[in-house]
Design a protein around this motif. Structure first.
Motif, PDB file in Angstrom:
ATOM      1  N   LYS A   6       0.966  -1.229   0.047  1.00  0.00           N
ATOM      2  CA  LYS A   6       0.162  -0.004  -0.104  1.00  0.00           C
ATOM      3  C   LYS A   6       0.989   1.372   0.043  1.00  0.00           C
ATOM      4  O   LYS A   6       0.764   2.312  -0.799  1.00  0.00           O
ATOM      5  CB  LYS A   6      -0.741  -0.099   1.290  1.00  0.00           C
ATOM      6  N   GLU A   7       2.047   1.192   0.910  1.00  0.00           N
ATOM      7  CA  GLU A   7       2.731   2.462   1.176  1.00  0.00           C
ATOM      8  C   GLU A   7       3.549   2.868  -0.251  1.00  0.00           C
ATOM      9  O   GLU A   7       3.989   3.680  -0.692  1.00  0.00           O
ATOM     10  CB  GLU A   7       3.627   2.218   2.152  1.00  0.00           C
ATOM     11  N   GLU A   8       4.021   1.496  -0.901  1.00  0.00           N
ATOM     12  CA  GLU A   8       4.694   1.641  -2.264  1.00  0.00           C
ATOM     13  C   GLU A   8       3.796   2.330  -3.314  1.00  0.00           C
ATOM     14  O   GLU A   8       4.393   3.157  -4.228  1.00  0.00           O
ATOM     15  CB  GLU A   8       5.292   0.377  -2.774  1.00  0.00           C
ATOM     16  N   LEU A   9       2.612   2.048  -3.326  1.00  0.00           N
ATOM     17  CA  LEU A   9       1.661   2.531  -4.362  1.00  0.00           C
ATOM     18  C   LEU A   9       1.512   3.963  -4.103  1.00  0.00           C
ATOM     19  O   LEU A   9       1.499   5.004  -4.931  1.00  0.00           O
ATOM     20  CB  LEU A   9       0.135   1.852  -4.275  1.00  0.00           C
ATOM     21  N   LEU A  10       1.381   4.381  -2.752  1.00  0.00           N
ATOM     22  CA  LEU A  10       1.089   5.683  -2.257  1.00  0.00           C
ATOM     23  C   LEU A  10       2.501   6.454  -2.843  1.00  0.00           C
ATOM     24  O   LEU A  10       2.166   7.868  -3.089  1.00  0.00           O
ATOM     25  CB  LEU A  10       0.848   5.916  -1.024  1.00  0.00           C
ATOM     26  N   ALA A  11       3.642   5.860  -2.839  1.00  0.00           N
ATOM     27  CA  ALA A  11       4.848   6.543  -2.916  1.00  0.00           C
ATOM     28  C   ALA A  11       5.153   6.816  -4.405  1.00  0.00           C
ATOM     29  O   ALA A  11       6.246   7.448  -4.622  1.00  0.00           O
ATOM     30  CB  ALA A  11       6.033   5.780  -2.201  1.00  0.00           C
ATOM     31  N   LEU A  12       4.443   6.108  -5.216  1.00  0.00           N
ATOM     32  CA  LEU A  12       4.784   6.160  -6.728  1.00  0.00           C
ATOM     33  C   LEU A  12       4.756   7.599  -7.323  1.00  0.00           C
ATOM     34  O   LEU A  12       3.887   8.519  -6.883  1.00  0.00           O
ATOM     35  CB  LEU A  12       3.824   5.412  -7.551  1.00  0.00           C
ATOM     36  N   THR A  13       5.376   7.980  -8.150  1.00  0.00           N
ATOM     37  CA  THR A  13       5.311   9.246  -8.881  1.00  0.00           C
ATOM     38  C   THR A  13       4.419   9.267 -10.131  1.00  0.00           C
ATOM     39  O   THR A  13       4.168   8.080 -10.524  1.00  0.00           O
ATOM     40  CB  THR A  13       6.654   9.926  -9.333  1.00  0.00           C
ATOM     41  N   PRO A  14       3.516  10.136 -10.439  1.00  0.00           N
ATOM     42  CA  PRO A  14       2.697  10.190 -11.396  1.00  0.00           C
ATOM     43  C   PRO A  14       3.168   9.307 -12.706  1.00  0.00           C
ATOM     44  O   PRO A  14       2.807   8.534 -13.420  1.00  0.00           O
ATOM     45  CB  PRO A  14       1.982  11.545 -11.612  1.00  0.00           C
ATOM     46  N   GLY A  32      -5.599   5.261  -4.235  1.00  0.00           N
ATOM     47  CA  GLY A  32      -4.824   4.908  -3.174  1.00  0.00           C
ATOM     48  C   GLY A  32      -3.245   4.686  -4.002  1.00  0.00           C
ATOM     49  O   GLY A  32      -2.455   4.100  -3.501  1.00  0.00           O
ATOM     50  N   VAL A  33      -3.005   5.446  -5.150  1.00  0.00           N
ATOM     51  CA  VAL A  33      -1.811   5.622  -5.704  1.00  0.00           C
ATOM     52  C   VAL A  33      -1.379   7.079  -5.797  1.00  0.00           C
ATOM     53  O   VAL A  33      -2.251   8.251  -5.622  1.00  0.00           O
ATOM     54  CB  VAL A  33      -1.944   5.150  -7.212  1.00  0.00           C
ATOM     55  N   CYS A  34       0.041   7.309  -5.847  1.00  0.00           N
ATOM     56  CA  CYS A  34       0.563   8.454  -6.082  1.00  0.00           C
ATOM     57  C   CYS A  34      -0.070   9.565  -4.667  1.00  0.00           C
ATOM     58  O   CYS A  34      -0.774  10.674  -5.455  1.00  0.00           O
ATOM     59  CB  CYS A  34       0.219   9.308  -7.344  1.00  0.00           C
ATOM     60  N   ARG A  35       0.544   9.617  -3.823  1.00  0.00           N
ATOM     61  CA  ARG A  35      -0.267  10.126  -2.444  1.00  0.00           C
ATOM     62  C   ARG A  35      -0.088  12.051  -2.944  1.00  0.00           C
ATOM     63  O   ARG A  35       0.984  12.216  -3.340  1.00  0.00           O
ATOM     64  CB  ARG A  35       0.513  10.139  -1.248  1.00  0.00           C
ATOM     65  N   GLY A  36      -1.306  12.512  -2.696  1.00  0.00           N
ATOM     66  CA  GLY A  36      -1.288  13.827  -2.891  1.00  0.00           C
ATOM     67  C   GLY A  36      -1.433  14.455  -4.362  1.00  0.00           C
ATOM     68  O   GLY A  36      -1.698  15.699  -4.518  1.00  0.00           O
TER      69      GLY A  36
END
Lengths: 269, 269
Positions: A6-14, A32-36
């Motif tokens: 989950k954290e790796e998905l959030l940390a992906l760049t666009p 749940g991807v690319c946080r923010g």
């Protein structure tokens, strides 16, 4: 897709994430991807219909807020993600022909034509980041068609679609109005608070356009919860059926384009 | 126009005021009328060029923020002032033909054609009401062309025009950023603060596009004053010259359309 935490998905760049969609590695939803980072909905239409469609968006700006437009025949959105390719970088698409769904593919390479225009539209997945940043965490209740008419333009007309969120209490609901109002380009504030029947929604347990994201049992508000309804780009799906233009391609349920701008950047574009 | 006191002009409703323009009774500027009501700039162009023009506006949204679009051939803006007539209800117009000014009339009845589209654009005269309501009262320093390029679309290109306001001190300048940011549809926040040379303005005493409103002697900032520059719809005047389309009609200096919505309503449209 289970390769990623989950954290790796959030940390992906666009850019990384779009490459995963492009290669076919990722075909799931974009929550749940690319946080923010902001996400946009998509409408691809022939140039012939694009003027009336843009005017339609202008006349219904809270549902369909235009944030980028490609050059005719180009799949690259110049303002928000110039290296994105609208033909491959969303996980999944819906292809309409004369108002009928003819395909729900993971890329639209074979449907692309030189006369198509891509219109990127503000998506509430963007201000969801801002809600979370303020510890306002509604339950998603999916996307519904309403009985609220849009303002027509040319052959484009139909009812407005809304996304529904359920807030714990009035305090959180008021915070959500404040926060979403800052994100005017991605729908802005809700168009309705409270009784779903008032906008023609009779069964909260059964969203007719998009099912909710995450754990939503039970559907519909619990005692004390406040239901709020935001105009939604899924309005395009009602429009595509009604307008019956030869081809119109939109993003599949919860499969948006992740752009290079953070949600807070889009809020002040 | 001397028949009216300052207070009588401020107390006019938009409908009353537009009727005065329509009848030819009022041919002066629109500052100082209809207290609190929004004003919009205007671009009238043939339908043939309207798609590229709308895309141009989208790509330069802080300069040219579209707030209403007429049906093709109709002079009535449906969303913001349905009973207004764009051919008569502005005090004065500029008519361009192939990039040259051919007329500066008080109505455009004789130039109207069935293929024309009226595009209403956010105007900072709207957020000026909000500044005044907060006791932030800058000196107007007129409208300048800059060396900042717009993002082109089709045949539309050119430099961005800016309106300049001079604030007493940083406190008032910061308040003005806050207030104008709430009015995102009418330009939103300034695009530049401080040294005018940075955006290619070399002579603050001589605005090349629109002279200042009110008492502005001396022009340019006094010691301690802060100059701020907002993208401005006068960008249309640079565009009209550059694009050289057969006909393009815009509002004359400080002669906008007064619409039925108050500035604060437009801020949350």
């Amino acid at each position: 897709m289970d390769r990623y935490t989950k954290e790796e998905l959030l940390a992906l760049t666009p850019r990384e994430y779009r490459r995963m969609c492009r290669s076919g590695e990722w075909t799931g939803e974009t929550f749940g991807v690319c946080r923010g980072y902001a996400q946009t909905d998509l409408a691809i239409i022939p140039r012939k219909y694009a003027y009336d469609y843009l005017v339609f968006c202008h006349r219904n700006p809270r549902a369909l807020s235009v944030v980028d437009i490609t050059d005719v025949g180009s799949p690259h959105p110049p303002r928000l993600a110039p290296d994105a390719d609208l033909r491959t970088d969303l996980p999944r698409y819906i292809v309409y022909q004369n108002g009928e769904i003819i395909d729900e593919p993971n890329d639209i390479l074979k449907y692309w034509r030189d006369d198509l225009v891509g219109v990127l539209l503000g998506c509430s997945a963007s201000f969801d980041w801002a809600l979370r940043a303020a510890n306002v965490e509604p339950r998603s209740n999916g996307v519904f068609s309403t009985n609220v008419p849009s303002v027509p333009s040319g052959i484009f007309y139909g009812r407005i679609a809304v996304s529904c969120r359920l807030f714990k209490n009035s305090y959180e609901a008021v915070r959500a109005v404040q926060i979403s109002s800052r994100h005017l380009i991605v729908h802005g504030p809700p168009m309705h608070i409270g009784d779903p029947a008032f906008v023609g929604i009779n069964d909260m347990s059964n969203p007719d356009l998009i099912h909710p994201y995450g754990d939503v049992t039970p559907r519909g508000p619990l005692p004390g919860e406040v239901a709020m309804f935001w105009p939604c780009s899924a309005t395009n799906r009602l429009v595509a059926v009604d307008a019956k233009i030869p081809v119109m391609i939109v993003d599949h349920f919860r499969c948006m384009l992740v752009i290079d701008k953070r949600a807070e950047e889009v809020a002040i574009l």
